[in-house]
Design a protein around this motif. Structure first.
Motif, PDB file in Angstrom:
ATOM      1  N   GLY A   1     -98.223 -55.707   2.086  1.00 27.35           N
ATOM      2  CA  GLY A   1     -96.830 -55.383   2.426  1.00 27.35           C
ATOM      3  C   GLY A   1     -96.716 -54.054   3.156  1.00 27.35           C
ATOM      4  O   GLY A   1     -97.663 -53.275   3.212  1.00 27.35           O
ATOM      5  N   ALA A   2     -95.534 -53.817   3.736  1.00 28.11           N
ATOM      6  CA  ALA A   2     -95.277 -52.550   4.432  1.00 28.11           C
ATOM      7  C   ALA A   2     -95.287 -51.397   3.438  1.00 28.11           C
ATOM      8  O   ALA A   2     -95.071 -51.614   2.247  1.00 28.11           O
ATOM      9  N   PRO A   3     -95.543 -50.162   3.904  1.00 24.80           N
ATOM     10  CA  PRO A   3     -95.483 -49.015   2.997  1.00 24.80           C
ATOM     11  C   PRO A   3     -94.132 -48.938   2.293  1.00 24.80           C
ATOM     12  O   PRO A   3     -93.097 -49.207   2.899  1.00 24.80           O
ATOM     13  N   ALA A   4     -94.173 -48.618   0.990  1.00 28.21           N
ATOM     14  CA  ALA A   4     -92.965 -48.442   0.180  1.00 28.21           C
ATOM     15  C   ALA A   4     -92.031 -49.652   0.180  1.00 28.21           C
ATOM     16  O   ALA A   4     -90.815 -49.513   0.076  1.00 28.21           O
ATOM     17  N   SER A   5     -92.605 -50.875   0.320  1.00 35.07           N
ATOM     18  CA  SER A   5     -91.793 -52.091   0.266  1.00 35.07           C
ATOM     19  C   SER A   5     -91.359 -52.371  -1.169  1.00 35.07           C
ATOM     20  O   SER A   5     -91.969 -51.880  -2.122  1.00 35.07           O
ATOM     21  N   LEU A   6     -90.312 -53.178  -1.306  1.00 29.52           N
ATOM     22  CA  LEU A   6     -89.808 -53.530  -2.643  1.00 29.52           C
ATOM     23  C   LEU A   6     -90.897 -54.173  -3.500  1.00 29.52           C
ATOM     24  O   LEU A   6     -91.020 -53.898  -4.693  1.00 29.52           O
ATOM     25  N   SER A   7     -91.707 -55.031  -2.882  1.00 31.56           N
ATOM     26  CA  SER A   7     -92.780 -55.704  -3.623  1.00 31.56           C
ATOM     27  C   SER A   7     -93.730 -54.702  -4.281  1.00 31.56           C
ATOM     28  O   SER A   7     -94.219 -54.905  -5.397  1.00 31.56           O
ATOM     29  N   ARG A   8     -94.010 -53.617  -3.589  1.00 31.74           N
ATOM     30  CA  ARG A   8     -94.902 -52.582  -4.142  1.00 31.74           C
ATOM     31  C   ARG A   8     -94.255 -51.880  -5.335  1.00 31.74           C
ATOM     32  O   ARG A   8     -94.932 -51.577  -6.325  1.00 31.74           O
ATOM     33  N   PHE A   9     -92.950 -51.593  -5.252  1.00 32.13           N
ATOM     34  CA  PHE A   9     -92.244 -50.959  -6.373  1.00 32.13           C
ATOM     35  C   PHE A   9     -92.272 -51.873  -7.592  1.00 32.13           C
ATOM     36  O   PHE A   9     -92.543 -51.433  -8.711  1.00 32.13           O
ATOM     37  N   ARG A  10     -91.975 -53.157  -7.369  1.00 35.41           N
ATOM     38  CA  ARG A  10     -91.961 -54.131  -8.465  1.00 35.41           C
ATOM     39  C   ARG A  10     -93.362 -54.272  -9.052  1.00 35.41           C
ATOM     40  O   ARG A  10     -93.545 -54.303 -10.265  1.00 35.41           O
ATOM     41  N   GLY A  11     -94.352 -54.352  -8.169  1.00 34.85           N
ATOM     42  CA  GLY A  11     -95.740 -54.470  -8.622  1.00 34.85           C
ATOM     43  C   GLY A  11     -96.136 -53.302  -9.512  1.00 34.85           C
ATOM     44  O   GLY A  11     -96.740 -53.479 -10.575  1.00 34.85           O
ATOM     45  N   ALA A  12     -95.786 -52.085  -9.090  1.00 36.72           N
ATOM     46  CA  ALA A  12     -96.168 -50.886  -9.836  1.00 36.72           C
ATOM     47  C   ALA A  12     -95.550 -50.867 -11.233  1.00 36.72           C
ATOM     48  O   ALA A  12     -96.253 -50.674 -12.234  1.00 36.72           O
ATOM     49  N   LEU A  13     -94.247 -51.092 -11.293  1.00 42.08           N
ATOM     50  CA  LEU A  13     -93.572 -50.951 -12.586  1.00 42.08           C
ATOM     51  C   LEU A  13     -93.899 -52.111 -13.537  1.00 42.08           C
ATOM     52  O   LEU A  13     -94.108 -51.902 -14.740  1.00 42.08           O
ATOM     53  N   VAL A  14     -93.986 -53.324 -12.979  1.00 43.66           N
ATOM     54  CA  VAL A  14     -94.269 -54.495 -13.822  1.00 43.66           C
ATOM     55  C   VAL A  14     -95.736 -54.496 -14.284  1.00 43.66           C
ATOM     56  O   VAL A  14     -96.022 -54.750 -15.462  1.00 43.66           O
ATOM     57  N   ALA A  15     -96.663 -54.155 -13.394  1.00 45.41           N
ATOM     58  CA  ALA A  15     -98.086 -54.166 -13.787  1.00 45.41           C
ATOM     59  C   ALA A  15     -98.390 -53.079 -14.816  1.00 45.41           C
ATOM     60  O   ALA A  15     -99.304 -53.228 -15.638  1.00 45.41           O
ATOM     61  N   ALA A  16     -97.644 -51.982 -14.781  1.00 47.18           N
ATOM     62  CA  ALA A  16     -97.826 -50.937 -15.796  1.00 47.18           C
ATOM     63  C   ALA A  16     -97.467 -51.489 -17.176  1.00 47.18           C
ATOM     64  O   ALA A  16     -98.203 -51.286 -18.150  1.00 47.18           O
ATOM     65  N   VAL A  17     -96.357 -52.211 -17.253  1.00 45.51           N
ATOM     66  CA  VAL A  17     -95.939 -52.807 -18.524  1.00 45.51           C
ATOM     67  C   VAL A  17     -96.962 -53.860 -18.981  1.00 45.51           C
ATOM     68  O   VAL A  17     -97.355 -53.895 -20.150  1.00 45.51           O
ATOM     69  N   VAL A  18     -97.411 -54.686 -18.034  1.00 44.58           N
ATOM     70  CA  VAL A  18     -98.396 -55.724 -18.361  1.00 44.58           C
ATOM     71  C   VAL A  18     -99.682 -55.085 -18.898  1.00 44.58           C
ATOM     72  O   VAL A  18    -100.242 -55.518 -19.915  1.00 44.58           O
ATOM     73  N   GLY A  19    -100.145 -54.021 -18.238  1.00 49.49           N
ATOM     74  CA  GLY A  19    -101.358 -53.333 -18.690  1.00 49.49           C
ATOM     75  C   GLY A  19    -101.209 -52.815 -20.107  1.00 49.49           C
ATOM     76  O   GLY A  19    -102.113 -52.974 -20.941  1.00 49.49           O
ATOM     77  N   ASP A  20    -100.069 -52.211 -20.389  1.00 48.35           N
ATOM     78  CA  ASP A  20     -99.795 -51.706 -21.739  1.00 48.35           C
ATOM     79  C   ASP A  20     -99.804 -52.858 -22.750  1.00 48.35           C
ATOM     80  O   ASP A  20    -100.495 -52.800 -23.783  1.00 48.35           O
ATOM     81  N   CYS A  21     -99.064 -53.919 -22.458  1.00 50.76           N
ATOM     82  CA  CYS A  21     -98.918 -55.042 -23.411  1.00 50.76           C
ATOM     83  C   CYS A  21    -100.240 -55.783 -23.648  1.00 50.76           C
ATOM     84  O   CYS A  21    -100.602 -56.039 -24.796  1.00 50.76           O
ATOM     85  N   VAL A  22    -100.965 -56.113 -22.572  1.00 56.59           N
ATOM     86  CA  VAL A  22    -102.207 -56.867 -22.779  1.00 56.59           C
ATOM     87  C   VAL A  22    -103.328 -55.955 -23.293  1.00 56.59           C
ATOM     88  O   VAL A  22    -104.248 -56.398 -23.965  1.00 56.59           O
TER      89      VAL A  22
END
Ligand code: 8NA
Ligand code: MG
Ligand code: MG
Length: 345
Positions: A1-22
């Protein structure tokens, strides 16, 4: 994706939660065979598992406070953030907080408190905590401020509300910088990515406080820089064992023994690896590899998840993983709000 795209923001915040939970499954385990990691991750595909069955821990609980505070105040407000940490702890004390930080969180709830940084300064006979609790919640600072100087400044201040030792708050600065660079697409060139981090940390660790703390704790003069050089050396090697990664970088609760480790996990998993399934995305590899290191798995996977998520974007995270983890829906909504805040400032 393009720099600072919405997908990157969602990826960062959601994957952090997933990493914590799993990652919670293996927290504190000394040895974690990759076989056990893959079994755990495969079990998330089971349709009969309930939504949000894997609970988040202190990492996500505090990151949510950071996000809410930054969004509500439209920037960094230490009083507001401190109040949110205290309230969150008093409402859900059982999220697996570090044993020391609990004292700080209790003191932060006192209405008489005038200096919100004071409780953190009193920890460990005035030396302050060097735990990774500041770093584990640092990613949102990179998602709120486009300017790198702001990211560094506010990630540092936000961490100092609980971690006043430079080996604690500088870990938060490093984690926020890694997410900031990843969001810009800097992981396309891994060698430059690590060089930039080293250059930035040379400056961050160039002060008197860092020198003093490093001397007292018998660490290198610039402890995070030294570790980042080790990351670079390990990156250049064609084969690296899990044991070597643990002995060179660590897998513990100190920021120094976990933030560079999380960064290495992301870099190492940019390419397919023999020990990991071929059908895994880079993000899946990063999470699986983080868990296989053992130790503070929830926090290392949370930090690696944020950096990797900012690189690969939301589509690299399996739906089944997202569904199993508590708090991923909120993270996704908040990522969109942070994306707006970031692009309006
Ligand atoms: P913290 O500030 O309480 O620090 C964590 C631990 O680090 C403390 O309990 C101390 O043992 C040690 N420590 C920190 N600073 C010093 C110092 N100056 N001198 C001596 N010892 C020190 O908590 P935190 O918010 O930094 O949390 C760090 C980690 O602990 C997180 O991963 C969190 O999830 C939690 N945690 C970890 C485990 C695990 O087994 N890895 C288990 C439960 C909780
Ligand atoms: Mg935790
Ligand atoms: Mg942890």
């Amino acid at each position: 994706g393009a720099p600072a795209s919405l997908s990157r923001f969602r990826g960062a915040l959601v994957a952090a939660v997933v990493g914590d939970c799993v990652g919670g499954e293996f927290e504190g385990a000394e040895e974690v065979p990759m076989e056990s990691v893959l079994k755990h991750l495969n079990s998330l595909d089971d349709e009969t598992k309930g939504d949000g069955i894997l609970e988040y821990s202190d990492d996500t609980a505090m990151a949510r406070c950071v996000v809410q505070s930054l969004l509500t105040r439209g920037g960094f407000d230490e009083q507001d953030m401190a109040r949110r940490f205290a309230k969150e702890y008093s409402e859900s004390p059982g999220r697996g907080y570090g044993s020391g930080v609990i004292q700080v969180l209790k003191k932060l709830s006192s209405p008489q408190l005038s200096d919100v940084y004071q409780p953190a300064r009193n920890q460990y006979n005035g030396r302050g905590s060097f735990g990774n609790g500041g770093a584990m919640r640092a990613a949102p600072f990179a998602l709120a401020f486009p300017d790198q100087a702001d990211v560094k400044r506010f990630a540092c201040s936000g961490a100092m509300l609980t971690h006043s030792c430079s080996l604690g708050y500088n870990g938060a600065v490093l984690q926020a910088l890694a997410v900031h660079l990843s969001l810009q697409g800097a992981l396309e060139l891994p060698q430059q990515f690590i060089s930039k981090l080293i250059t930035e940390m040379e400056e961050v660790e160039g002060d008197e406080a860092t020198r003093n703390d490093a001397r007292i704790l018998k660490e290198a003069e610039k402890p995070f820089c030294e570790r980042l050089h080790r990351v670079r050396d390990l990156m250049d090697r064609s084969k690296v064992s899990i044991e070597e990664v643990i002995s060179e970088l660590g897998n513990g609760i100190a920021a120094l023994h976990s933030v560079p480790t999380a960064i290495f996990c992301v870099l190492h998993c940019l390419q397919p690896r023999e020990c990991l399934p071929e059908n895994y995305s880079g993000l899946e590899r990063t999470i699986a590899y983080s868990l296989a290191l053992g130790g503070d798995t929830d926090t290392i996977a949370c930090m690696a998840g944020a950096i990797a998520g900012a690189h690969y974007g939301i589509t690299a995270i399996p739906q089944s993983w997202i569904k199993c983890c508590e708090g991923t829906e909120d993270a996704d909504v908040n990522a969109e709000r942070l994306h707006m805040l970031y692009h309006q400032s």
